[in-house]
Design an enzyme around this catalytic site. Structure first.
Site, PDB file in Angstrom:
ATOM      1  CD  GLU A  15       0.727  17.869  11.324  1.00 23.04           C
ATOM      2  OE1 GLU A  15       0.645  16.911  11.205  1.00 23.04           O
ATOM      3  OE2 GLU A  15       0.416  18.514  10.370  1.00 23.04           O
ATOM      4  N   GLY A  64       2.630  17.311  18.939  1.00 21.88           N
ATOM      5  CA  GLY A  64       3.061  16.494  20.240  1.00 21.88           C
ATOM      6  C   GLY A  64       2.272  15.390  20.276  1.00 21.88           C
ATOM      7  CB  SER A  65       1.324  13.439  23.162  1.00 19.42           C
ATOM      8  OG  SER A  65       0.734  14.241  23.971  1.00 19.42           O
ATOM      9  CB  CYS A  84       4.822  11.557  14.709  1.00 24.57           C
ATOM     10  SG  CYS A  84       5.286  13.026  13.670  1.00 24.57           S
ATOM     11  CD  GLU A  97       9.288  24.249  27.980  1.00 21.57           C
ATOM     12  OE1 GLU A  97       8.822  23.099  27.654  1.00 21.57           O
ATOM     13  OE2 GLU A  97       8.428  25.439  27.630  1.00 21.57           O
ATOM     14  CG  ASN A 110      10.002  14.634  17.470  1.00 17.78           C
ATOM     15  OD1 ASN A 110       9.455  15.932  17.587  1.00 17.78           O
ATOM     16  ND2 ASN A 110       9.201  13.925  16.662  1.00 17.78           N
TER      17      ASN A 110
HETATM   18  P1  NAD Z   1       4.000  15.271  26.304  1.00 21.16           P
HETATM   19  O1  NAD Z   1       2.761  14.564  25.913  1.00 21.16           O
HETATM   20  O2  NAD Z   1       4.340  15.456  27.637  1.00 21.16           O
HETATM   21  O3  NAD Z   1       4.844  16.455  25.498  1.00 21.16           O
HETATM   22  C1  NAD Z   1       4.747  16.389  24.115  1.00 21.16           C
HETATM   23  C2  NAD Z   1       5.234  17.831  23.801  1.00 21.16           C
HETATM   24  O4  NAD Z   1       4.118  18.556  24.320  1.00 21.16           O
HETATM   25  C3  NAD Z   1       6.316  18.438  24.473  1.00 21.16           C
HETATM   26  O5  NAD Z   1       7.120  19.190  23.579  1.00 21.16           O
HETATM   27  C4  NAD Z   1       5.634  19.225  25.738  1.00 21.16           C
HETATM   28  O6  NAD Z   1       6.559  20.655  25.816  1.00 21.16           O
HETATM   29  C5  NAD Z   1       4.290  19.838  24.922  1.00 21.16           C
HETATM   30  N1  NAD Z   1       3.411  20.066  26.091  1.00 21.16           N
HETATM   31  C6  NAD Z   1       3.012  19.151  26.934  1.00 21.16           C
HETATM   32  N2  NAD Z   1       1.941  19.629  27.459  1.00 21.16           N
HETATM   33  C7  NAD Z   1       1.634  20.715  27.142  1.00 21.16           C
HETATM   34  C8  NAD Z   1       0.662  21.645  27.184  1.00 21.16           C
HETATM   35  N3  NAD Z   1      -0.283  21.727  28.307  1.00 21.16           N
HETATM   36  N4  NAD Z   1       0.600  22.792  26.356  1.00 21.16           N
HETATM   37  C9  NAD Z   1       1.442  23.017  25.492  1.00 21.16           C
HETATM   38  N5  NAD Z   1       2.471  22.049  25.252  1.00 21.16           N
HETATM   39  C10 NAD Z   1       2.425  20.951  25.968  1.00 21.16           C
HETATM   40  O7  NAD Z   1       5.077  13.895  26.020  1.00 21.16           O
HETATM   41  P2  NAD Z   1       6.583  13.740  26.132  1.00 21.16           P
HETATM   42  O8  NAD Z   1       6.938  12.849  27.349  1.00 21.16           O
HETATM   43  O9  NAD Z   1       7.461  15.056  26.121  1.00 21.16           O
HETATM   44  O10 NAD Z   1       6.577  13.169  24.766  1.00 21.16           O
HETATM   45  C11 NAD Z   1       6.144  11.748  24.500  1.00 21.16           C
HETATM   46  C12 NAD Z   1       5.081  11.586  23.576  1.00 21.16           C
HETATM   47  O11 NAD Z   1       4.867  12.881  23.173  1.00 21.16           O
HETATM   48  C13 NAD Z   1       5.124  10.512  22.783  1.00 21.16           C
HETATM   49  O12 NAD Z   1       4.653   9.316  23.107  1.00 21.16           O
HETATM   50  C14 NAD Z   1       4.693  11.029  21.178  1.00 21.16           C
HETATM   51  O13 NAD Z   1       3.205  10.611  21.369  1.00 21.16           O
HETATM   52  C15 NAD Z   1       4.156  12.654  21.616  1.00 21.16           C
HETATM   53  N6  NAD Z   1       5.170  13.145  20.831  1.00 21.16           N
HETATM   54  C16 NAD Z   1       4.858  13.471  19.547  1.00 21.16           C
HETATM   55  C17 NAD Z   1       5.517  14.264  18.604  1.00 21.16           C
HETATM   56  C18 NAD Z   1       5.248  14.320  17.300  1.00 21.16           C
HETATM   57  O14 NAD Z   1       5.797  14.643  16.471  1.00 21.16           O
HETATM   58  N7  NAD Z   1       3.909  14.177  16.772  1.00 21.16           N
HETATM   59  C19 NAD Z   1       6.625  14.715  19.040  1.00 21.16           C
HETATM   60  C20 NAD Z   1       7.107  14.795  20.435  1.00 21.16           C
HETATM   61  C21 NAD Z   1       6.198  13.800  21.313  1.00 21.16           C
END
Ligand code: NAD
Length: 480
Positions: A254, A232-233, A288, A182, A156
């Site tokens: 975060e 991330g999530s 976020c 990616e 994002n």
């Molecule tokens: P996701 O949870 O699959 O991925 C989120 C991020 O984590 C991606 O960049 C992905 O490459 C990474 N990721 C996923 N599994 C991983 C693992 N096992 N090891 C390391 N990295 C991993 O979800 P998504 O569909 O890509 O994004 C949607 C959700 O992710 C949103 O609902 C939001 O909650 C969250 N998100 C949060 C932020 C933030 O700034 N906190 C940013 C992007 C996404």
């Protein structure tokens, strides 16, 4: 390596070398505004990861021994290059992530500011001397770099989020392996290129892509890695925190948020609408700290909804490369599916669509800026982070009622409040469980200020002086 920049040629950056993966395997890189595949992203193999681990292991001692003064010079030089290249970096970001060019370019400038900030903080990693009760003894408290870092960043904010991790770690004296998302490889590769051109020694920064779960499991388990940083999530953050705990490695997390916005009946409504609509729909809501749950005092609920719906409806949605676009597409089709499901569910629970509510027909992942009014707690969207351009409203009457509503979720990242009463501003700032609170203000990110959450939104801070702390350990030396 010169300053020739990526556009359509993502590579791995390992040990100071730009290259494809050892297997030649790639993933398709998709432009979210058109749905077109625009490049291939190399998938790092275990051999590639071993090389990156060997690179940080070798680079660790020389980099931690490089003076903070010299580390700062490299970071400042890289910041200057990022500013010079901001237009190009912005274009790469927009083509991969979708946000309007003005936002992408501003993000590139913000990265330069982050590198400058941490370059300066590198020189202020002060310890202290504690008075001893024994004569002639000195108690020294020293701050040392924690060691090689494995960092994982999302799509994002593909330039600023990697910047906060890379700049702070390098400033502290720690080499880094980062796996950016990616879906948005180019922006972080541009940071690496700027650092490379600025004279960063080979192996101090490494950038890899591939299968996230494989890479994170492999790097976190490696004895070379001493610190994990993830954005991330919450669900993925918990998984990585468990892997790190098995190795007793510290983490900065975060994670997701579900920011409440409390608008009291004495608020400046126009200001509240203007600030919160702008920050709700920035980056198509994929932030976020995006304001999401609008708790509106009963006396102003309908007026707020009317003004906010008008602001949402007036936004020009389109390809981020077009000059008049104010909101771009969602980053990937997963988000489109999530919007459709959450809005359908909210309507089934009695919510009213006050603005938007649908996908925009045609190619790309476009969704209308949406406002849902009077959404009950039983709707999924009141409990799960929408991570898209949807705001929801509820009504309240009393201070205690709205505090309980705002604090009812396990998230605790950002929160916002609007009131003209100084007394209420102080009380609400104290009562909300969040890592960051904007009162009559909506911009919570800057290099100088701490950025981070509480509860299931994570732990640790990435900006401010706290940002450097995450990459330092404390050593006590008693000298007799
Ligand atoms: P996701 O949870 O699959 O991925 C989120 C991020 O984590 C991606 O960049 C992905 O490459 C990474 N990721 C996923 N599994 C991983 C693992 N096992 N090891 C390391 N990295 C991993 O979800 P998504 O569909 O890509 O994004 C949607 C959700 O992710 C949103 O609902 C939001 O909650 C969250 N998100 C949060 C932020 C933030 O700034 N906190 C940013 C992007 C996404």
């Amino acid at each position: 390596m010169g300053s020739e920049s990526y556009e359509g040629r993502p590579q791995l950056f390992i040990g100071g070398n730009w290259r494809g993966s050892s297997t030649g395997e790639t993933l398709d890189l998709i432009n979210p505004a058109t749905g077109a595949a625009i490049a291939g992203v190399p998938i790092a193999s275990r051999d590639d990861l071993d090389e990156a681990l060997a690179a940080v292991a070798t680079a660790n001692a020389p980099w931690r021994e490089t003076s903070a003064y010299d580390r700062a010079k490299i970071l400042h030089r890289a910041a200057t290059l990022m500013r010079e290249r901001a237009a190009h970096i912005g274009r790469v970001t927009t083509m991969e992530q979708g946000k309007p060019l003005a936002e992408s370019t501003a993000e590139a400038y913000a990265c330069a500011d982050i590198f400058d900030w941490f370059a300066e903080e590198a020189r202020r990693a002060y310890g202290r001397i504690v008075p001893s009760k024994q004569p002639g003894v000195r108690h020294l408290v020293l701050k040392e770099p924690i060691g090689p870092v494995a960092a994982f960043s999302p799509w994002n904010f593909p330039t600023t989020i990697p910047s906060r991790k890379i700049a702070a770690a390098l400033a502290a004296g720690c080499p880094v392996i980062i796996k950016p998302a990616e879906e948005t490889p180019g922006s972080c590769l541009e940071l690496a290129r700027a650092l490379d051109d600025a004279g960063l020694p080979k192996g101090v920064l490494n950038v890899v892509f591939g299968v996230p779960a494989i890479i994170s499991e492999y790097l976190i388990a490696s004895p070379v890695i001493r610190k994990i940083s993830f954005t991330g999530s919450t669900v993925v953050g918990k998984h990585l925190a468990r892997l790190a705990a098995a190795e007793m490695k510290p983490t900065t997390m975060e994670l997701g948020g579900h920011a409440p916005v409390i608008v009291f009946d004495d608020a400046d409504l126009d200001k509240a609408v203007q600030l919160s609509a702008a920050s709700k729909y920035r980056n198509a809501g994929q932030i976020c700290v995006a304001p999401t749950r609008f708790y509106l005092h009963d006396a102003i609920h309908d007026a707020f909804v009317e003004k906010f719906a008008a602001a949402a409806g007036a936004l020009k949605v389109g390809d981020g490369l077009a000059a008049d676009t104010r909101m771009g597409p969602l980053a990937n089709p997963r988000r489109v599916t999530a919007m459709a499901e959450m809005i359908g569910d909210a309507e089934a629970h009695g919510a009213r669509v006050a603005s938007g509510g649908s996908a925009i027909a045609g190619e790309g992942n476009f969704w209308q800026p949406t406002l849902l009014a009077d959404v009950p707690n039983s709707a999924r969207i009141m409990n799960e982070e929408p991570f898209g351009p949807i705001a929801v409203t509820q009504r309240f009457r009393t201070f205690d009622e709205v505090v309980a509503a705002a604090n009812r979720l396990p998230y605790g990242l950002a929160a916002y409040a609007y009131t003209q009463s100084a007394e209420r501003a102080t009380r609400i700032g104290d009562a909300i469980e969040a890592g960051m609170i904007g009162i009559n203000f909506s911009q919570l990110t800057g290099p100088e200020t701490p950025f981070g959450g509480v509860k299931e939104s994570g732990h640790g801070s990435e900006g401010g002086i706290e940002g450097l702390e995450g990459y330092l350990v404390t050593k006590y030396v008693a000298q007799g």
